[in-house]
Write an enzyme that holds these catalytic residues in place. Sequence first.
Site, short mmCIF file in Angstrom:
data_model
loop_
_atom_site.label_atom_id
_atom_site.label_comp_id
_atom_site.label_asym_id
_atom_site.label_seq_id
_atom_site.Cartn_x
_atom_site.Cartn_y
_atom_site.Cartn_z
N ASP A 16 9.52 21.66 -2.42
CA ASP A 16 8.21 21.64 -3.05
C ASP A 16 7.21 20.75 -2.32
O ASP A 16 6.31 20.18 -2.94
CB ASP A 16 8.30 21.18 -4.52
CG ASP A 16 9.28 22.04 -5.31
OD1 ASP A 16 9.25 23.26 -5.10
OD2 ASP A 16 10.05 21.49 -6.10
N LYS A 62 5.17 23.73 1.50
CA LYS A 62 5.46 24.57 2.67
C LYS A 62 4.67 25.87 2.61
O LYS A 62 4.20 26.36 3.63
CB LYS A 62 6.96 24.90 2.74
CG LYS A 62 7.86 23.69 2.92
CD LYS A 62 9.32 24.05 2.92
CE LYS A 62 9.89 24.51 1.61
NZ LYS A 62 9.96 23.48 0.55
N GLY A 78 10.22 28.62 -4.36
CA GLY A 78 8.97 29.02 -5.02
C GLY A 78 7.82 28.49 -4.18
O GLY A 78 7.49 27.32 -4.26
N HIS A 79 7.26 29.35 -3.34
CA HIS A 79 6.21 28.90 -2.42
C HIS A 79 4.85 29.39 -2.89
O HIS A 79 4.61 30.59 -3.01
CB HIS A 79 6.52 29.39 -1.01
CG HIS A 79 7.80 28.82 -0.46
ND1 HIS A 79 8.37 29.24 0.70
CD2 HIS A 79 8.59 27.84 -0.95
CE1 HIS A 79 9.49 28.55 0.91
NE2 HIS A 79 9.65 27.70 -0.08
N GLN A 104 13.39 25.09 0.38
CA GLN A 104 13.96 23.82 -0.10
C GLN A 104 13.59 22.68 0.88
O GLN A 104 12.61 22.80 1.57
CB GLN A 104 15.48 23.93 -0.28
CG GLN A 104 15.91 24.81 -1.45
CD GLN A 104 16.01 26.29 -1.11
OE1 GLN A 104 16.54 26.67 -0.09
NE2 GLN A 104 15.50 27.13 -1.96
P1 IMO Z 1 11.28 25.35 -2.49
O1 IMO Z 1 11.54 26.28 -1.34
C1 IMO Z 1 12.82 22.35 -5.22
C2 IMO Z 1 17.06 22.61 -6.31
C3 IMO Z 1 17.38 22.89 -7.76
C4 IMO Z 1 18.69 22.14 -7.90
C5 IMO Z 1 19.35 22.36 -6.55
C6 IMO Z 1 20.38 23.47 -6.53
O2 IMO Z 1 10.30 25.85 -3.47
O3 IMO Z 1 10.98 23.98 -2.01
P2 IMO Z 1 20.16 26.13 -6.53
O4 IMO Z 1 19.57 27.06 -7.54
O5 IMO Z 1 19.55 26.22 -5.18
O6 IMO Z 1 21.66 26.21 -6.48
O7 IMO Z 1 19.86 24.64 -7.13
O8 IMO Z 1 18.32 22.66 -5.65
N1 IMO Z 1 16.18 23.59 -5.67
C7 IMO Z 1 14.88 23.35 -5.38
N2 IMO Z 1 14.10 22.29 -5.66
N3 IMO Z 1 12.32 23.38 -4.51
C8 IMO Z 1 13.09 24.42 -4.17
O9 IMO Z 1 12.68 25.36 -3.31
C9 IMO Z 1 14.42 24.47 -4.66
N4 IMO Z 1 15.43 25.35 -4.55
C10 IMO Z 1 16.50 24.79 -5.16
O10 IMO Z 1 16.39 22.40 -8.62
O11 IMO Z 1 18.45 20.77 -8.03
MG MG Z 2 9.63 25.10 -5.14
#
Ligand code: IMO
Ligand code: MG
Length: 430
Positions: free
Chosen positions: A18, A21, A45-46, A229
């Site tokens: 988050d 990106k 979630g972009h 992530q």
């Molecule tokens: P973007 O790309 C923030 C976190 C989840 C959880 C951990 C594992 O938008 O930055 P998962 O469903 O992947 O097995 O969950 O990773 N998580 C994220 N946190 N931004 C994301 O994606 C995330 N994708 C997974 O909250 O702690």
């Molecule tokens: Mg996100």
Amino acid sequence: MSKKKSVNMVVVGAQWGDEGKGKLIDFLSQDVDITARYQGGNNAGHTVVVGEKEYIFHLLPSAILHKKKICVIGNGVVIDPKALLLEMSELKKKGVDVKPEQLKVSGLCHVVMPYHRVLDGLRESVRKNKIGTTGRGIGPCYSDKVARCGIRMVDLLNPRVLKAKLEDNLTEKNETFSKVFKQQAFDFDELYKEYLNYGKLLGAYVCDTSLFLNRAIDKKKSVLFEGAQGAFLDIDFGTYPFVTSSNTISGGVCPGSGVAPTKIDKILAAVKAYTTRVGEGPFPTEFTDDFEDDIRAKGKEFGATTGRPRRCGWFDSVLVNYSVMINGISELAIMKLDVLDGLKEIKICTAYEYKGKRFTDFPMDFEVLSDAKPIYETVAGWSVPTRGVTEFKKLPRNAQRYIKRLEKLLGVSIRYVSTGSKRSETIIRY
Ligand code: IMO
Ligand code: MG
């Protein structure tokens, strides 16, 4: 031979995801030919804001709004076909019709099945130490990939292969579901029909994206690899087990796309001017008071995928320094600077303390990290808003100082500073 040097770059998140990106990639992809995802799934979630419209991408690369640019979903991504089709149809409603000429999906991508989604929730429900996953079935899907029983996108195009794989999977999974979790079994015919249909709907997008990318690079096309992530959600280097199930760091590009390290020229990272994290796990600089609510409200810090409130804290240079190292970051983009507008003082974490010992490198031990006391350096804030500023020299003096201080602590140039969610609210320093 043409002398044009095309630059292939990777954009990653340097914290816990988050970082912004989506905005950065949307902005940078204007100058590249192809944008490719290489790991993660619809846990991402972009967010991209264009004019008054906001778009949130989960599986589609953030550059999909640039109609003439090609987007690739590389083999390292796990795809929930239902979610991908939904994302495409939602986009169509907003006037963006994604055609196979614009989107290439690797046949080697593993498919998220309904049993993965259910298992994700069930595993969480029996854990004492909950991870706080997004519940999208990401972990179980990657587990099957490594356990060599996964179903890939190309399998959805071949009824015989899909049948054999699905039969094997259901034999094993249904046993676990009924005996361990006392859940209803999945019906073969129903799933087989549903997934064959996804194959029909998505077949035209499926190809060998590794061939596609390498041939494009040979023809001097430039590629931007879009990380999902962040470094501390990386399966190896993150705050394990509170991580996601893929290699989120820049090195993940190679196995996740089939493009060799020798073809990558630049690694850029997005980093928030403070820190956030969604889900459980250690977070040394997390705010402990009402101040968290203020920053959350100002920064609209709610998960783009699950809507959960994000945990917020000060900038942690111990964390980001480690990220700079493992990602090989060559340039940084500081996002959401404007969220810090109006603060009297701002803190930057420069070390951790645990049982009288000082740590300036990110510690491996879970207890150290969980109980680490952050050591802060306090800098002066600014009262004049930075929101929408597009020139570095027009930033309040203390905001300039903050950026320069981070640059010094991290040892990497900060090339971009984001001062709002719109494309135009960006400072390009050089
Ligand atoms: P973007 O790309 C923030 C976190 C989840 C959880 C951990 C594992 O938008 O930055 P998962 O469903 O992947 O097995 O969950 O990773 N998580 C994220 N946190 N931004 C994301 O994606 C995330 N994708 C997974 O909250 O702690
Ligand atoms: Mg996100």
